[in-house]
Design an enzyme around this catalytic site. Structure first.
Site, PDB file in Angstrom:
ATOM      1  CG  ASP A 129      -1.944  -1.105   1.170  1.00 32.17           C
ATOM      2  OD1 ASP A 129      -2.162  -1.647   0.073  1.00 32.17           O
ATOM      3  OD2 ASP A 129      -2.507  -1.455   2.222  1.00 32.17           O
ATOM      4  CG  ASP A 135      -3.552   5.111   1.931  1.00 29.36           C
ATOM      5  OD1 ASP A 135      -4.510   4.877   2.674  1.00 29.36           O
ATOM      6  OD2 ASP A 135      -3.667   5.688   0.837  1.00 29.36           O
TER       7      ASP A 135
HETATM    8  C1  LIG Z   1      -7.190 -10.876  17.760  1.00 27.33           C
HETATM    9  C2  LIG Z   1      -7.080 -10.697  16.321  1.00 27.33           C
HETATM   10  C3  LIG Z   1      -7.025  -9.274  15.930  1.00 27.33           C
HETATM   11  C4  LIG Z   1      -6.816  -9.133  14.472  1.00 27.33           C
HETATM   12  C5  LIG Z   1      -7.086  -7.750  14.022  1.00 27.33           C
HETATM   13  C6  LIG Z   1      -6.823  -7.634  12.586  1.00 27.33           C
HETATM   14  C7  LIG Z   1      -7.198  -6.297  12.089  1.00 27.33           C
HETATM   15  C8  LIG Z   1      -6.650  -6.079  10.719  1.00 27.33           C
HETATM   16  C9  LIG Z   1      -7.127  -4.813  10.134  1.00 27.33           C
HETATM   17  C10 LIG Z   1      -6.308  -4.463   8.981  1.00 27.33           C
HETATM   18  C11 LIG Z   1      -6.613  -3.122   8.458  1.00 27.33           C
HETATM   19  C12 LIG Z   1      -5.696  -2.832   7.346  1.00 27.33           C
HETATM   20  C13 LIG Z   1      -5.758  -1.442   6.877  1.00 27.33           C
HETATM   21  C14 LIG Z   1      -4.658  -1.236   5.883  1.00 27.33           C
HETATM   22  C15 LIG Z   1      -3.562  -0.637   6.155  1.00 27.33           C
HETATM   23  C16 LIG Z   1      -2.407  -0.608   5.193  1.00 27.33           C
HETATM   24  O1  LIG Z   1      -2.558   0.460   4.302  1.00 27.33           O
HETATM   25  C17 LIG Z   1      -1.124  -0.460   5.985  1.00 27.33           C
HETATM   26  C18 LIG Z   1       0.088  -0.450   5.057  1.00 27.33           C
HETATM   27  O2  LIG Z   1       0.116  -1.569   4.229  1.00 27.33           O
HETATM   28  P1  LIG Z   1       1.478  -2.071   3.509  1.00 27.33           P
HETATM   29  O3  LIG Z   1       2.107  -0.894   2.846  1.00 27.33           O
HETATM   30  O4  LIG Z   1       1.074  -3.122   2.515  1.00 27.33           O
HETATM   31  O5  LIG Z   1       2.337  -2.598   4.570  1.00 27.33           O
HETATM   32  N1  LIG Z   1      -0.992  -1.573   6.880  1.00 27.33           N
HETATM   33  C19 LIG Z   1      -1.095  -1.448   8.210  1.00 27.33           C
HETATM   34  O6  LIG Z   1      -1.227  -0.380   8.722  1.00 27.33           O
HETATM   35  C20 LIG Z   1      -0.991  -2.696   9.028  1.00 27.33           C
HETATM   36  C21 LIG Z   1      -2.142  -2.873   9.959  1.00 27.33           C
HETATM   37  C22 LIG Z   1      -2.021  -4.224  10.565  1.00 27.33           C
HETATM   38  C23 LIG Z   1      -2.788  -4.372  11.790  1.00 27.33           C
HETATM   39  C24 LIG Z   1      -2.568  -5.687  12.474  1.00 27.33           C
HETATM   40  N1  LIG Z   2      14.006   1.112  -3.108  1.00 25.54           N
HETATM   41  C1  LIG Z   2      13.426   1.489  -1.992  1.00 25.54           C
HETATM   42  N2  LIG Z   2      14.115   1.540  -0.821  1.00 25.54           N
HETATM   43  C2  LIG Z   2      13.507   1.874   0.340  1.00 25.54           C
HETATM   44  N3  LIG Z   2      12.191   2.218   0.435  1.00 25.54           N
HETATM   45  C3  LIG Z   2      11.478   2.184  -0.700  1.00 25.54           C
HETATM   46  C4  LIG Z   2      12.031   1.816  -1.958  1.00 25.54           C
HETATM   47  N4  LIG Z   2      11.074   1.877  -2.893  1.00 25.54           N
HETATM   48  C5  LIG Z   2       9.946   2.278  -2.257  1.00 25.54           C
HETATM   49  N5  LIG Z   2      10.172   2.456  -0.948  1.00 25.54           N
HETATM   50  C6  LIG Z   2       9.222   2.850   0.118  1.00 25.54           C
HETATM   51  O1  LIG Z   2       8.939   1.697   0.905  1.00 25.54           O
HETATM   52  C7  LIG Z   2       7.730   1.908   1.609  1.00 25.54           C
HETATM   53  C8  LIG Z   2       6.971   0.636   1.833  1.00 25.54           C
HETATM   54  O2  LIG Z   2       6.749   0.014   0.634  1.00 25.54           O
HETATM   55  P1  LIG Z   2       5.630  -1.076   0.363  1.00 25.54           P
HETATM   56  O3  LIG Z   2       5.856  -1.553  -1.041  1.00 25.54           O
HETATM   57  O4  LIG Z   2       4.323  -0.532   0.670  1.00 25.54           O
HETATM   58  O5  LIG Z   2       6.009  -2.276   1.342  1.00 25.54           O
HETATM   59  P2  LIG Z   2       5.323  -2.785   2.684  1.00 25.54           P
HETATM   60  O6  LIG Z   2       3.973  -3.266   2.314  1.00 25.54           O
HETATM   61  O7  LIG Z   2       6.197  -3.909   3.138  1.00 25.54           O
HETATM   62  O8  LIG Z   2       5.270  -1.645   3.626  1.00 25.54           O
HETATM   63  C9  LIG Z   2       6.966   2.918   0.789  1.00 25.54           C
HETATM   64  O9  LIG Z   2       6.800   4.033   1.590  1.00 25.54           O
HETATM   65  C10 LIG Z   2       7.870   3.278  -0.369  1.00 25.54           C
HETATM   66  O10 LIG Z   2       7.882   4.683  -0.589  1.00 25.54           O
END
Ligand SMILES: CCCCCCCCCCCCC/C=C/[C@@H](O)[C@H](COP(=O)(O)O)NC(=O)CCCCC
Ligand SMILES: Nc1ncnc2c1ncn2[C@@H]1O[C@H](COP(=O)(O)OP(=O)(O)O)[C@@H](O)[C@H]1O
Ligand SMILES: [Ca+2]
Length: 506
Positions: A160, A463
């Site tokens: 995300d 996000d």
């Molecule tokens: C006892 C069981 C409890 C389980 C609760 C699970 C709740 C999960 C809700 C998840 C909501 C996700 C909303 C999305 C957020 C993402 O944008 C963000 C970044 O994603 P990425 O860049 O792919 O890493 N993710 C989070 O903030 C992680 C939330 C995780 C919470 C456990």
């Molecule tokens: N080459 C890179 N090195 C370090 N960070 C990066 C690189 N390319 C993108 N990012 C940053 O890494 C962060 C997390 O990336 P994402 O693809 O969402 O992975 P994750 O889901 O594991 O958090 C984003 O904020 C993005 O801007």
């Protein structure tokens, strides 16, 4: 047109032309034709049709069927006719710009793209310019420089956070080219017509999951190939007439902000960092005091407590699209003064979540707000007030099962079009800047030092990016951008069953 017999013992199937990926003359040296009657053919000719096969749980994969015949001319006629049909699919991209974050999720972005996605793009005759990022914001900065008109879409391989980067690049570029000042929170933003495709290779992949129904690179690649289009609401976040960020999934303060802040220090753990920080944050049980104001979304038909969810061709999103078109006709890009009432809520909260979409993801298949819409011009504001650890756990568990997560006395949900938040700490500092003593209370609640109310501010999880601002102003921009997706299809199981039941190809 004459029919060709389908060889092999495969069941016959029906494929809409919009879901044919490619048609190719079959290389008979590579293809075995030693089954059935084709074995007896002196000099067979063949062509292969590659198409989208729908499996359970919204998963798509690329299947193929080969047609054999003795008549070379007939075979060529079929190839020609099918290629002409594919040429008519004008929404399909021909040239894509691809950004890969090699460090997202389990650091598999490059491998996923090269092994699972690039071969499909090549099969579908899509040319690509691939850019592997070397730092955070590399893709975003690059999007301000490239000749964007050369491309039919941008693909991001990552999570995300990576999607957010690409979205900021595209929306920012669009506003800059149109002379729109992003710092003005009331500025009507220019819609971004270049679609973004998401190949999930991150830790949560909620945007992909909530718009396609599964986090699967092959499924997403096929959605891009067939040229799907899903409009998406985007919210802008400002502080004091300064633009901070855009958000499409979760903008969360308190619980989700604290998880994100803690998890950033544990990036080496990969996606597991969220489980570790989630558990830690749950135990810390911090709540935050502040004032929330919002304007209810009266223009949309739905409500956050609806039983039906947003699905492909959603009538609620379509109605918002019509309203948007009418509004544009009436006012063009001029800003329409919005006099609608503001509701104000003060209190202590464990979590303040503003979601533009359901935020479904593998951890929470229904998401934070199961009935939120992708493109209705509204966001769902979920307020989780101070409650016991046990009650908060009950609330969290409902993210993972079918029970109603809003059916708690300490949870309120509103459908809003704009929202503001100011932390108590900031309010106190602003109203009483001379009272220096107040600033020295540090981490403890003045009313009840033993409670978990944190005088310090939380951070926003925008996000998946942290945002340190104790006062923000959020505005939903209806359908500001488009994805290569089609929303979540209804009755996917039924669709896949029908596909294999119906009898004819073409
Ligand atoms: C006892 C069981 C409890 C389980 C609760 C699970 C709740 C999960 C809700 C998840 C909501 C996700 C909303 C999305 C957020 C993402 O944008 C963000 C970044 O994603 P990425 O860049 O792919 O890493 N993710 C989070 O903030 C992680 C939330 C995780 C919470 C456990
Ligand atoms: N080459 C890179 N090195 C370090 N960070 C990066 C690189 N390319 C993108 N990012 C940053 O890494 C962060 C997390 O990336 P994402 O693809 O969402 O992975 P994750 O889901 O594991 O958090 C984003 O904020 C993005 O801007
Ligand atoms: Ca929405």
């Amino acid at each position: 047109m004459r029919r060709l017999d389908v060889t092999r013992e495969r069941k016959n199937c029906f494929v809409p032309t919009s879901e044919i990926i490619a048609v190719e003359e079959t290389d008979l040296n590579k293809k075995q034709h030693n089954s059935g009657k084709w074995q007896k053919m002196a000099k067979p000719h063949a062509f292969t049709v590659y198409y989208v096969k729908k499996a359970r749980n919204h998963r798509w994969w690329c299947s193929d069927v080969t047609f054999w015949c003795v008549d070379e001319q007939l075979c060529n006629q079929w190839i020609q006719a099918l290629k002409e049909l594919l040429e008519l699919q004008k929404a399909r991209p021909k040239q894509l710009l691809v950004y890969i974050n090699p460090y997202g999720g389990k650091r598999q972005g490059k491998r996923i793209y090269e092994q699972k996605v690039a071969p499909l793009f090549s099969l579908a005759s899509i040319s690509t310019d691939v850019f592997i990022t070397e730092r955070a914001n590399h893709a975003k900065d690059n999007l301000f420089e490239v000749n964007i008109n050369k491309y039919d879409g941008v693909v991001c391989v990552g999570g995300d956070g990576m999607f957010s980067e690409v979205m900021h690049g595209l929306i920012g570029r669009m506003q800059k080219d149109s002379g729109i000042d992003q710092n003005n929170p009331k500025a009507p933003l220019v819609q971004c017509n270049i679609r973004i495709g998401i190949i999930p290779a991150g830790s949560t992949d909620c945007i992909c999951y909530s718009t396609v129904g599964i986090s699967d690179p092959v499924t997403s690649a096929l959605h891009i190939i067939v040229g799907d289009s899903q409009p998406l609401d985007v919210s802008s976040v400002h502080h004091n007439n300064t633009f901070l960020k855009y958000t499409v999934s979760l903008l969360g303060y308190g619980f989700y902000g604290d998880i994100l802040k803690d998890s950033e220090k544990k990036r080496w753990m990969g996606p597991m960092r969220y489980d570790y920080s989630g558990f830690k944050t749950f135990l810390s049980h911090h709540c935050y005091e502040g004032t929330i104001s919002f304007q209810p979304a009266k223009h949309t038909l739905g409500s956050p407590r609806d039983k039906d969810s947003c699905r492909t061709g959603c009538h609620i999103c379509r109605q918002s699209e019509q309203q948007l078109a009418e509004q544009r006709k009436k006012c063009g890009l001029k800003h329409e003064e919005d006099e609608e009432e503001w509701k104000v809520i003060k209190g202590k909260f464990l979590a303040i979540n503003v979601v533009n979409m359901s935020c479904a993801c593998p951890r929470s298949p229904k998401g934070l707000s199961p009935a939120a819409h992708l493109a209705d011009g509204s966001a769902d504001l979920i307020l989780v007030r101070k409650c016991s650890r046990f009650d908060f756990l009950r609330y969290l568990v409902r993210h993972t099962n079918q029970d109603d997560q809003f059916d708690f006395s300490f949870v309120d949900v509103y459908r809003v079009k704009s929202f503001q938040f100011t932390s108590k700490l900031l309010e106190d500092n602003e109203s009483d800047v001379t009272d220096i003593g107040k600033k020295h209370f540090g981490q403890f609640c003045r009313d009840h030092p033993a409670c978990c109310c944190n005088i310090a501010n939380s951070t926003w999880n925008c996000d998946g990016e942290t945002l340190d601002s104790s006062a923000i102003e959020v505005r939903v921009h209806c359908q500001l951008m488009k994805l290569f997706a089609r929303g979540i299809e209804e009755n996917c199981k039924e669709a896949s069953r029908n596909q294999s039941r119906v009898e004819q190809l073409l």
